[in-house]
Design an enzyme around this catalytic site. Structure first.
Site, PDB file in Angstrom:
ATOM      1  N   SER A  37       0.868  -1.178   0.000  1.00  0.00           N
ATOM      2  CA  SER A  37       0.000   0.000   0.000  1.00  0.00           C
ATOM      3  C   SER A  37       0.904   1.226   0.000  1.00  0.00           C
ATOM      4  CB  SER A  37      -0.850  -0.027   1.278  1.00  0.00           C
ATOM      5  OG  SER A  37      -1.415   1.225   1.537  1.00  0.00           O
ATOM      6  N   TYR A  40      -2.857  -1.140  10.365  1.00  0.00           N
ATOM      7  CA  TYR A  40      -2.889  -1.439   8.926  1.00  0.00           C
ATOM      8  C   TYR A  40      -1.580  -1.007   8.245  1.00  0.00           C
ATOM      9  CZ  TYR A  40      -4.173  -1.365   4.005  1.00  0.00           C
ATOM     10  OH  TYR A  40      -4.180  -1.579   2.640  1.00  0.00           O
TER      11      TYR A  40
HETATM   12  N1  LIG Z   1      -8.796  -0.532  -1.951  1.00  0.00           N
HETATM   13  C1  LIG Z   1      -7.824   0.238  -1.517  1.00  0.00           C
HETATM   14  O1  LIG Z   1      -7.955   1.467  -1.406  1.00  0.00           O
HETATM   15  C2  LIG Z   1      -6.477  -0.355  -1.199  1.00  0.00           C
HETATM   16  C3  LIG Z   1      -5.369   0.502  -1.056  1.00  0.00           C
HETATM   17  C4  LIG Z   1      -4.123  -0.037  -0.774  1.00  0.00           C
HETATM   18  C5  LIG Z   1      -3.986  -1.405  -0.636  1.00  0.00           C
HETATM   19  N2  LIG Z   1      -5.074  -2.220  -0.761  1.00  0.00           N
HETATM   20  C6  LIG Z   1      -4.868  -3.663  -0.570  1.00  0.00           C
HETATM   21  O2  LIG Z   1      -5.365  -4.359  -1.696  1.00  0.00           O
HETATM   22  C7  LIG Z   1      -5.703  -5.699  -1.311  1.00  0.00           C
HETATM   23  C8  LIG Z   1      -7.071  -6.044  -1.890  1.00  0.00           C
HETATM   24  O3  LIG Z   1      -8.053  -5.221  -1.298  1.00  0.00           O
HETATM   25  P1  LIG Z   1      -9.317  -4.675  -2.114  1.00  0.00           P
HETATM   26  O4  LIG Z   1      -9.224  -3.209  -2.117  1.00  0.00           O
HETATM   27  O5  LIG Z   1      -9.464  -5.375  -3.390  1.00  0.00           O
HETATM   28  O6  LIG Z   1     -10.478  -5.064  -1.068  1.00  0.00           O
HETATM   29  P2  LIG Z   1     -11.825  -5.913  -1.216  1.00  0.00           P
HETATM   30  O7  LIG Z   1     -12.604  -5.494  -2.412  1.00  0.00           O
HETATM   31  O8  LIG Z   1     -12.480  -5.824   0.113  1.00  0.00           O
HETATM   32  O9  LIG Z   1     -11.309  -7.418  -1.484  1.00  0.00           O
HETATM   33  C9  LIG Z   1     -10.661  -8.131  -0.470  1.00  0.00           C
HETATM   34  C10 LIG Z   1     -10.609  -9.604  -0.833  1.00  0.00           C
HETATM   35  O10 LIG Z   1      -9.874 -10.269   0.216  1.00  0.00           O
HETATM   36  C11 LIG Z   1     -10.640 -11.382   0.684  1.00  0.00           C
HETATM   37  N3  LIG Z   1     -10.425 -11.609   2.098  1.00  0.00           N
HETATM   38  C12 LIG Z   1     -10.560 -10.719   3.104  1.00  0.00           C
HETATM   39  N4  LIG Z   1     -10.343 -11.313   4.292  1.00  0.00           N
HETATM   40  C13 LIG Z   1     -10.080 -12.613   4.017  1.00  0.00           C
HETATM   41  C14 LIG Z   1      -9.782 -13.744   4.811  1.00  0.00           C
HETATM   42  N5  LIG Z   1      -9.760 -13.666   6.159  1.00  0.00           N
HETATM   43  N6  LIG Z   1      -9.558 -14.934   4.214  1.00  0.00           N
HETATM   44  C15 LIG Z   1      -9.629 -15.044   2.867  1.00  0.00           C
HETATM   45  N7  LIG Z   1      -9.897 -14.005   2.061  1.00  0.00           N
HETATM   46  C16 LIG Z   1     -10.131 -12.808   2.616  1.00  0.00           C
HETATM   47  C17 LIG Z   1     -12.083 -11.018   0.390  1.00  0.00           C
HETATM   48  O11 LIG Z   1     -12.804 -12.237   0.249  1.00  0.00           O
HETATM   49  P3  LIG Z   1     -14.093 -12.599   1.171  1.00  0.00           P
HETATM   50  O12 LIG Z   1     -15.131 -11.604   0.795  1.00  0.00           O
HETATM   51  O13 LIG Z   1     -14.411 -14.004   0.826  1.00  0.00           O
HETATM   52  O14 LIG Z   1     -13.623 -12.397   2.598  1.00  0.00           O
HETATM   53  C18 LIG Z   1     -11.962 -10.270  -0.943  1.00  0.00           C
HETATM   54  O15 LIG Z   1     -11.969 -11.185  -1.998  1.00  0.00           O
HETATM   55  C19 LIG Z   1      -5.629  -5.730   0.217  1.00  0.00           C
HETATM   56  O16 LIG Z   1      -4.423  -6.337   0.619  1.00  0.00           O
HETATM   57  C20 LIG Z   1      -5.629  -4.259   0.606  1.00  0.00           C
HETATM   58  O17 LIG Z   1      -4.976  -4.040   1.820  1.00  0.00           O
HETATM   59  C21 LIG Z   1      -6.308  -1.737  -1.039  1.00  0.00           C
END
Ligand SMILES: NC(=O)c1ccc[n+]([C@@H]2O[C@H](COP(=O)([O-])OP(=O)(O)OC[C@H]3O[C@@H](n4cnc5c(N)ncnc54)[C@H](OP(=O)(O)O)[C@@H]3O)[C@@H](O)[C@H]2O)c1
Length: 256
Positions: A138, A151
């Site tokens: 991130s 985080y």
């Molecule tokens: N969106 C942002 O602004 C942002 C910014 C910087 C970094 N990131 C990083 O990007 C990555 C992806 O996030 P995203 O933005 O795509 O969020 P998201 O749309 O909420 O997707 C998160 C995914 O992770 C899975 N997940 C969460 N907890 C889990 C668990 N305990 N076991 C297995 N699977 C799990 C969820 O599946 P389930 O629904 O089945 O739990 C979902 O498929 C993360 O590492 C996040 O920290 C995001």
């Protein structure tokens, strides 16, 4: 054609990675918690892309998650060429008010599961002299973040771990890339109740654009990549400015 293991595939950046790799003709192993969504995703991908799609429904916060995934993949007779450690979530807020259980789960997923999966799948990649790993960090990997302290600390680990490993892996045929997105339009902000913060009102990227940047730089074997110009400037300022100046700016951006 590679076999690609992606965690956190049912929404957001992980889902966009799945689309990218499947559209390029790769076999996919999906890992998330929600079995129904995974089943639906499997059928949909197989129909649209005619690639092999397997799924493992598993909670990455559980201590033995990585072993369970490894055993399942072995039982299918498959080996993993590309590992995308993407799953994650956020528990934001003032540390004295946040939920400890959620924070400990976050540490398990962002640090423990990511490290264990890398440990388990890396030897096979080195043996075959063929493999790529992408760890999702991130912009928070670069700066301590008040109101999101745990985080940002977990994501600092992701960056540091990936950087160290990158150097160790030189000459092995395997690379590790750390992708650092900034605010991205996924379920992430809504789940953490931070979608009304300044951070998520300014310069929000689409998950498909973030995954495309990750994919291209992974193929090139790049060490670290920050997604988008605005986020690159943010990271540059975090490198140049003292933490005493960065801290209040970061706090202001995630103020709820
Ligand atoms: N969106 C942002 O602004 C942002 C910014 C910087 C970094 N990131 C990083 O990007 C990555 C992806 O996030 P995203 O933005 O795509 O969020 P998201 O749309 O909420 O997707 C998160 C995914 O992770 C899975 N997940 C969460 N907890 C889990 C668990 N305990 N076991 C297995 N699977 C799990 C969820 O599946 P389930 O629904 O089945 O739990 C979902 O498929 C993360 O590492 C996040 O920290 C995001």
């Amino acid at each position: 054609m590679d076999t690609v293991l992606i965690t956190g595939t049912t929404s957001g950046i992980g889902k966009a990675f799945v689309e990218k790799f499947a559209s390029m003709g790769n076999n996919i192993i999906l890992v998330s918690k929600n079995r129904d969504q995974l089943q639906h995703q499997q059928i949909d991908l197989q129909t649209r892309y005619q690639v092999l799609v397997k799924y493992i429904s598993c909670d990455l916060a559980e201590a033995n998650a990585a072993d369970t995934i490894m055993e399942k993949i072995r039982s299918w007779g498959l080996s993993v060429d590309v590992l995308i450690n993407n799953a994650g979530f956020n528990e934001a807020g003032c540390f004295t008010n946040t939920n400890l259980a959620k924070e400990l789960d976050m540490i398990q997923i962002h640090i423990r599961a990511l490290t264990a999966l890398t440990k388990l799948f890396l030897p096979g990649m080195i043996e075959r002299r063929h493999g790529r790993i992408l760890n999702v960090g991130s912009t928070g990997s670069y700066m301590p973040c008040p109101n999101d302290a745990v985080y940002a600390a977990t994501k600092a680990y992701v960056l540091s771990f990936s950087n160290g490993l990158y150097q160790e892996l030189k000459g092995t045929g395997v690379t590790v890339t750390c992708l650092c997105p900034g605010a991205t339009q996924t379920l992430f902000a809504e789940k953490a109740n931070i979608n009304n913060t300044l951070l998520f009102k300014l310069f929000v990227m689409q998950p498909e654009a973030v995954a495309a940047i990750g994919y291209n730089n992974l193929q090139k074997g790049k060490r670290v990549v920050t997604a988008g110009l605005y986020n690159k400037l943010l990271v540059l300022s975090a490198k140049l400015l003292p933490v005493s100046i960065i801290n209040p700016i970061a706090q202001w951006m995630v103020k709820m």
